[in-house]
Scaffold this motif. Structure first.
Motif, PDB file in Angstrom:
ATOM      1  N   THR A  96     -26.800 -24.009  27.938  1.00  0.00           N
ATOM      2  CA  THR A  96     -26.260 -22.839  29.160  1.00  0.00           C
ATOM      3  C   THR A  96     -27.422 -22.049  29.262  1.00  0.00           C
ATOM      4  N   VAL A  97     -27.416 -21.629  30.754  1.00  0.00           N
ATOM      5  CA  VAL A  97     -28.612 -20.660  31.214  1.00  0.00           C
ATOM      6  C   VAL A  97     -27.968 -19.747  32.114  1.00  0.00           C
ATOM      7  N   ALA A  98     -28.304 -18.496  31.785  1.00  0.00           N
ATOM      8  CA  ALA A  98     -27.931 -17.193  32.479  1.00  0.00           C
ATOM      9  C   ALA A  98     -28.542 -16.548  33.075  1.00  0.00           C
ATOM     10  N   LEU A 139     -31.960 -25.995  36.644  1.00  0.00           N
ATOM     11  CA  LEU A 139     -31.030 -25.002  35.672  1.00  0.00           C
ATOM     12  C   LEU A 139     -31.165 -23.495  36.309  1.00  0.00           C
ATOM     13  N   LEU A 140     -32.477 -22.911  36.285  1.00  0.00           N
ATOM     14  CA  LEU A 140     -32.526 -21.826  36.809  1.00  0.00           C
ATOM     15  C   LEU A 140     -31.901 -21.683  38.270  1.00  0.00           C
ATOM     16  N   ASP A 177     -21.138 -22.633  45.100  1.00  0.00           N
ATOM     17  CA  ASP A 177     -22.483 -22.001  45.330  1.00  0.00           C
ATOM     18  C   ASP A 177     -23.365 -22.806  45.865  1.00  0.00           C
ATOM     19  N   GLY A 178     -23.139 -24.404  45.832  1.00  0.00           N
ATOM     20  CA  GLY A 178     -24.324 -25.134  46.504  1.00  0.00           C
ATOM     21  C   GLY A 178     -25.281 -25.683  45.528  1.00  0.00           C
ATOM     22  N   LEU A 179     -26.265 -26.166  45.930  1.00  0.00           N
ATOM     23  CA  LEU A 179     -27.162 -26.634  45.222  1.00  0.00           C
ATOM     24  C   LEU A 179     -28.640 -26.047  45.535  1.00  0.00           C
ATOM     25  N   PRO A 180     -29.345 -25.959  44.137  1.00  0.00           N
ATOM     26  CA  PRO A 180     -30.840 -25.271  44.488  1.00  0.00           C
ATOM     27  C   PRO A 180     -31.645 -26.076  45.405  1.00  0.00           C
TER      28      PRO A 180
END
Length: 253
Positions: free
Chosen positions: A109-111, A209-210, A235-238
């Motif tokens: 889990t990355v915030a 992840l970021l 949100d879409g993709l990076p």
């Protein structure tokens, strides 16, 4: 200014390089003495061998002590390079390495947290010193929410990252509680508001992840909801590595 590592002085380097030769020479003289059984030569040879052995021991201890000092200096410099000077937290590289080390078999889990209104805080009473207090307090609140079960790092500017294995909803509740109390800074007390995006995905790829957490954070900032959990449909993709967005979708600064 911190002391830089210095090379071994020339004379010391010469002594260290001759050390094996002297040691072998001394032992050779002792062997000749024993074989020849010459009393006079024996005394001279033993004295020379003892001197060589003593010099070897002294220089060995000196070299080891000097190397220990250099290793300590190197570790200190490395620790400084991996620590953010404003917050005392780890830097981005440490968080990225932790994500890579976890591997794709681990679910993380990355915030990504962005301090809201930092630009205005820096332009207000106290200037950048007040902004630094807000950043340090934000880092402390993130560590409080992490509760020792994860890693908190400063990405740079007004952004932080938290890496843990806790469930996103559990982490969101902890973050909400941690930032509920106003921040006390030298210019007075004021709300410490952050926009946070959280994603839960397999580890191994810090860019992905970021990037996902950052997209969720931008949604939280745009909607002024405080915290949002990543939704790829919303949100879409990076973007792929190496490609920068044409515009940075920031709201609420």
């Amino acid at each position: 200014m911190s002391r830089s590592l210095q090379p071994v002085p020339g004379y010391a380097a010469v002594l260290l390089s001759l050390l094996p030769v002297g040691l072998v020479f001394g032992l050779h003289l002792m062997a000749i003495t024993v074989l020849a059984d010459v009393p006079a030569a024996a005394s001279l040879s033993i004295q020379a061998a003892n001197w060589m052995l003593t010099a070897a021991i002294v220089l060995g201890f000196w070299g080891a002590a000097r190397m220990r000092g250099q290793v300590h200096d190197l570790r200190s410099k490395l620790a400084q390079a991996l620590t953010d000077p404003v917050t005392g937290l780890a830097v981005r590289r440490v968080a990225e390495d932790a994500i890579v080390a976890a591997g794709a078999e681990a679910t993380l889990t990355v915030a990504v947290a962005d301090v809201d209104g930092l630009h205005d805080i820096n332009r207000g009473p106290g200037g950048y010193a007040t902004g630094d207090h807000y950043l340090a307090e934000a880092g402390r609140r993130l560590c409080q929410a992490c509760a020792g079960d994860g890693l908190v790092a400063r990405l740079g500017g007004d952004e932080f990252v938290l890496v843990t294995r806790r469930a996103p909803t559990d982490l969101a509740a902890s973050l909400t509680a941690a930032f509920a109390v106003p921040a006390a800074v030298p210019t007075g007390a004021g709300p410490l508001e952050v926009s946070v995006g959280i994603c839960r995905l397999p580890g191994g790829d810090p860019h992905h992840l970021l990037g996902c957490a950052d997209l969720a954070m931008l949604t939280a900032k745009k909607r002024r909801t405080g915290i949002e959990i990543y939704d790829p449909d919303r949100d879409g993709l990076p973007l792929p590595p190496g490609i920068r967005p044409i515009t940075r979708r920031r709201c609420g600064h």
